[in-house]
Write a protein that holds these residues in place. Structure first.
Motif, PDB file in Angstrom:
ATOM      1  N   GLY A  37      46.604  49.288  45.146  1.00 50.96           N
ATOM      2  CA  GLY A  37      45.454  48.929  44.978  1.00 50.96           C
ATOM      3  C   GLY A  37      44.918  47.869  45.484  1.00 50.96           C
ATOM      4  N   ASN A  38      43.640  47.664  45.383  1.00 52.89           N
ATOM      5  CA  ASN A  38      42.856  46.493  45.726  1.00 52.89           C
ATOM      6  C   ASN A  38      43.758  45.235  45.262  1.00 52.89           C
ATOM      7  OD1 ASN A  38      40.499  45.034  46.959  1.00 52.89           O
ATOM      8  ND2 ASN A  38      40.367  44.221  45.113  1.00 52.89           N
ATOM      9  N   GLY A  39      44.149  45.040  44.095  1.00 49.46           N
ATOM     10  CA  GLY A  39      44.838  43.873  43.383  1.00 49.46           C
ATOM     11  C   GLY A  39      45.803  43.384  44.510  1.00 49.46           C
ATOM     12  N   PHE A  40      46.863  44.560  44.632  1.00 46.87           N
ATOM     13  CA  PHE A  40      48.082  44.254  45.302  1.00 46.87           C
ATOM     14  C   PHE A  40      47.784  43.400  46.779  1.00 46.87           C
ATOM     15  CE2 PHE A  40      51.223  45.278  48.787  1.00 46.87           C
ATOM     16  CZ  PHE A  40      52.301  44.613  48.086  1.00 46.87           C
ATOM     17  N   ALA A  41      46.959  43.894  47.444  1.00 47.66           N
ATOM     18  CA  ALA A  41      46.497  43.243  48.818  1.00 47.66           C
ATOM     19  C   ALA A  41      45.866  41.983  48.659  1.00 47.66           C
ATOM     20  CB  ALA A  41      45.768  44.225  49.496  1.00 47.66           C
ATOM     21  N   VAL A  42      45.136  41.740  47.694  1.00 44.82           N
ATOM     22  CA  VAL A  42      44.373  40.454  47.488  1.00 44.82           C
ATOM     23  C   VAL A  42      45.382  39.441  47.180  1.00 44.82           C
ATOM     24  CG1 VAL A  42      43.020  39.349  45.868  1.00 44.82           C
ATOM     25  CG2 VAL A  42      42.204  41.481  46.519  1.00 44.82           C
ATOM     26  N   HIS A  43      46.221  39.872  46.085  1.00 43.76           N
ATOM     27  CA  HIS A  43      47.272  38.616  45.909  1.00 43.76           C
ATOM     28  C   HIS A  43      48.354  38.330  46.860  1.00 43.76           C
ATOM     29  CE1 HIS A  43      45.489  38.463  42.051  1.00 43.76           C
ATOM     30  NE2 HIS A  43      45.488  39.556  41.777  1.00 43.76           N
ATOM     31  N   SER A  77      49.517  33.109  43.674  1.00 43.11           N
ATOM     32  CA  SER A  77      49.085  34.696  43.041  1.00 43.11           C
ATOM     33  C   SER A  77      48.635  34.637  41.906  1.00 43.11           C
ATOM     34  CB  SER A  77      50.621  35.646  43.260  1.00 43.11           C
ATOM     35  OG  SER A  77      50.193  37.028  42.800  1.00 43.11           O
ATOM     36  N   LEU A  78      47.139  35.164  41.725  1.00 42.25           N
ATOM     37  CA  LEU A  78      46.676  34.918  40.429  1.00 42.25           C
ATOM     38  C   LEU A  78      46.622  33.286  40.054  1.00 42.25           C
ATOM     39  CD1 LEU A  78      47.047  37.726  37.800  1.00 42.25           C
ATOM     40  CD2 LEU A  78      44.871  36.791  38.921  1.00 42.25           C
ATOM     41  N   GLY A  79      46.635  32.464  41.273  1.00 42.95           N
ATOM     42  CA  GLY A  79      46.498  30.920  41.049  1.00 42.95           C
ATOM     43  C   GLY A  79      47.635  30.405  40.552  1.00 42.95           C
ATOM     44  N   VAL A  80      48.798  30.926  40.325  1.00 42.98           N
ATOM     45  CA  VAL A  80      50.095  30.484  40.098  1.00 42.98           C
ATOM     46  C   VAL A  80      50.791  30.311  41.519  1.00 42.98           C
ATOM     47  CG1 VAL A  80      52.257  30.407  38.732  1.00 42.98           C
ATOM     48  CG2 VAL A  80      49.967  31.142  37.860  1.00 42.98           C
ATOM     49  N   ASN A  81      51.548  29.227  41.838  1.00 45.51           N
ATOM     50  CA  ASN A  81      52.705  29.185  42.659  1.00 45.51           C
ATOM     51  C   ASN A  81      53.776  30.093  42.301  1.00 45.51           C
ATOM     52  OD1 ASN A  81      54.666  28.000  44.319  1.00 45.51           O
ATOM     53  ND2 ASN A  81      53.418  26.594  45.043  1.00 45.51           N
ATOM     54  N   HIS A  84      41.749  34.054  44.013  1.00 42.25           N
ATOM     55  CA  HIS A  84      41.728  35.563  44.378  1.00 42.25           C
ATOM     56  C   HIS A  84      40.314  35.988  44.859  1.00 42.25           C
ATOM     57  CE1 HIS A  84      39.942  35.957  40.511  1.00 42.25           C
ATOM     58  NE2 HIS A  84      39.540  37.280  40.853  1.00 42.25           N
ATOM     59  N   ILE A  85      39.250  35.048  44.326  1.00 38.26           N
ATOM     60  CA  ILE A  85      38.043  35.745  44.863  1.00 38.26           C
ATOM     61  C   ILE A  85      37.456  34.981  45.957  1.00 38.26           C
ATOM     62  CG2 ILE A  85      36.611  33.949  43.616  1.00 38.26           C
ATOM     63  CD1 ILE A  85      36.027  37.586  43.671  1.00 38.26           C
ATOM     64  N   TYR A  86      38.141  33.662  46.347  1.00 33.67           N
ATOM     65  CA  TYR A  86      37.997  33.168  47.704  1.00 33.67           C
ATOM     66  C   TYR A  86      38.851  33.847  48.895  1.00 33.67           C
ATOM     67  CZ  TYR A  86      36.590  28.701  45.146  1.00 33.67           C
ATOM     68  OH  TYR A  86      35.935  27.747  44.662  1.00 33.67           O
ATOM     69  N   THR A  87      39.910  34.393  48.387  1.00 33.41           N
ATOM     70  CA  THR A  87      40.720  35.344  49.296  1.00 33.41           C
ATOM     71  C   THR A  87      39.596  36.522  49.671  1.00 33.41           C
ATOM     72  OG1 THR A  87      42.837  34.662  48.557  1.00 33.41           O
ATOM     73  CG2 THR A  87      42.585  36.667  49.655  1.00 33.41           C
TER      74      THR A  87
END
Length: 415
Positions: free
Chosen positions: A237-243, A253-257, A271-274
């Motif tokens: 899904g879109n989320g996998f590629a975004v993170h 990933s989701l703001g966590v190192n 994620h939104i910057y990405t």
């Protein structure tokens, strides 16, 4: 007054539990049976054969029993030709159309058995006559006016996969079932052997991935498998590629190192910057070609020409360019991937696992891994009985799998 019909079972019907299942169906649904013929295979490779007379109090009860038996591989002993009726208009099937299983299926047309192309559950069967007769599955939205659609149960033969007496080779462990134990290196090694064997034989391995794979720190190991040619395609899904891309751009990933587990300052915006940066670049491929993205699963897909499908969701941010937001179009793209796959790894994603599982024939080997047992059991309950399930942490599974595959086959050896 009772009604009766003879059915046949053939194959490894004892070891696979097919015969026991048939007996249970008949008794549970209010019928009775007599075993007319029973020939037992006398060696590990010999198959068995049984012919049963099934009786019931009325036609409706008998038809219901025969339907359930048919779905489990018991076929009429005296088959007629399949009944065909034209679709009255686009996307409308005739009443009483035959709804498919995901098992290999044949239909009898003009006295000849014709294999149904691309077995898939919950479809219609369309028969085409021309230079040669062919039969194919068709999802309801693909049925066109005038298509000759199989109706009823007559003239249809279903052949579920069997469990042979002896399980050997790389795929011997893949007999279905769910393991909820901690990650077993021996089981993961068997999965690795199956991947290597599939690749060595020229088959395709499809990985169905959820964002948890990135969150758990398994990104680099999956990327290695893509780079080395042991994963041939990605469905996500879109989320996998975004993170995945967020990890490359911001180390989170989701703001966590994913290494230190620290929450980065303004990490919740990463994620939104990405998404914004990838849109600015013109898409994932352009972002890789421009040097914006330099690592990760999507990066390896682009530079190694591995196809991927990103299916959209109602909850997506962005989404990234290339994400298929039309549900029917996305389903068709997933279906094309599924039909080409010889082995499927479902890695920590309930919705995508079920979506891809719905498109797979029962002969495709499937390994489903998730920390949530509901993902694995729902996949099996939906009809993907050929799947092997592991209830475990994806962040532990994928690194061990990569080590076993690349260590045993030679790191980055490719096809």
């Amino acid at each position: 007054m009772t009604v009766a019909r003879e059915v046949e079972l053939e194959g490894h019907i004892i070891d696979s539990g097919t015969m026991e299942t048939a007996f249970s169906i008949i008794m549970d649904m209010g019928g009775e049976f007599d075993v007319e013929t029973f020939d037992i295979g006398r060696s590990k490779t010999e198959t068995s054969y049984a012919r049963l007379t099934v009786t019931a109090d009325d036609e409706a009860t008998l038809d219901a029993i025969l339907h359930e038996l048919h779905q489990n591989g018991a076929n009429p002993a005296d088959p007629d030709d399949a009944e065909l009726a034209p679709a009255p208009r686009d996307q409308v099937v005739p009443p009483g159309f035959y709804s498919t299983t995901n098992h290999p299926t044949d239909v009898r047309v003009d006295g000849e058995w014709i294999p149904v192309e691309d077995p898939e559950m919950d479809c219609a069967v369309v028969v085409e006559r021309g230079a040669g007769t062919r039969a194919r599955t068709a999802v309801l939205n693909a049925v066109e006016a005038g298509d000759m659609v199989v109706t009823g149960e007559a003239g249809i033969r279903v052949d579920p996969p069997e469990r042979p007496r002896e399980s050997e080779g790389a795929f011997g462990f893949m007999q279905g079932g769910v393991s909820s134990e901690r990650p077993s290196e021996s089981t993961i090694e068997q999965v690795a052997d199956a991947i290597v064997e599939t690749t060595r034989e020229g088959g395709d391995v499809l990985a169905v991935c959820g964002p948890a794979l990135i969150h758990s720190g398994a990104r680099e190991d999956l990327a290695r498998l893509v780079r080395a040619g042991y994963v041939d395609a990605i469905s996500a899904g879109n989320g996998f590629a975004v993170h995945d891309i967020e990890r490359d751009l911001y180390g989170t990933s989701l703001g966590v190192n994913t290494e230190t587990l620290d929450h980065a300052r303004k990490g919740h915006k990463h994620h939104i910057y990405t998404i914004s940066e990838v849109i600015r670049a013109g898409g994932i491929e352009a972002a890789v070609e421009d040097g914006l993205v330099e690592s990760g699963v999507m990066y390896e897909c682009v530079v190694n020409d591995r196809p991927y499908v990103l299916a959209g969701s109602i909850r997506d941010d962005g989404p990234l360019p290339g994400t298929i937001t039309d549900a029917v179009e996305a389903q068709n793209a997933i279906r094309e991937q599924a039909h080409e796959a010889d082995m499927v790894l479902m890695l920590s994603t309930l919705l995508h696992s079920v979506a891809v599982g719905n498109c797979l024939p029962s002969t495709t080997r499937v390994v489903c891994v998730d920390i949530n047992p509901a993902t694995v059991t729902q996949l099996l309950d939906r009809g993907s009985a050929q799947a092997v399930g592991m209830v475990t942490d994806i962040g532990t599974f994928v690194p061990i799998l990569a080590e076993k595959v690349l260590g045993g086959a030679g790191a980055d050896s490719g096809h």
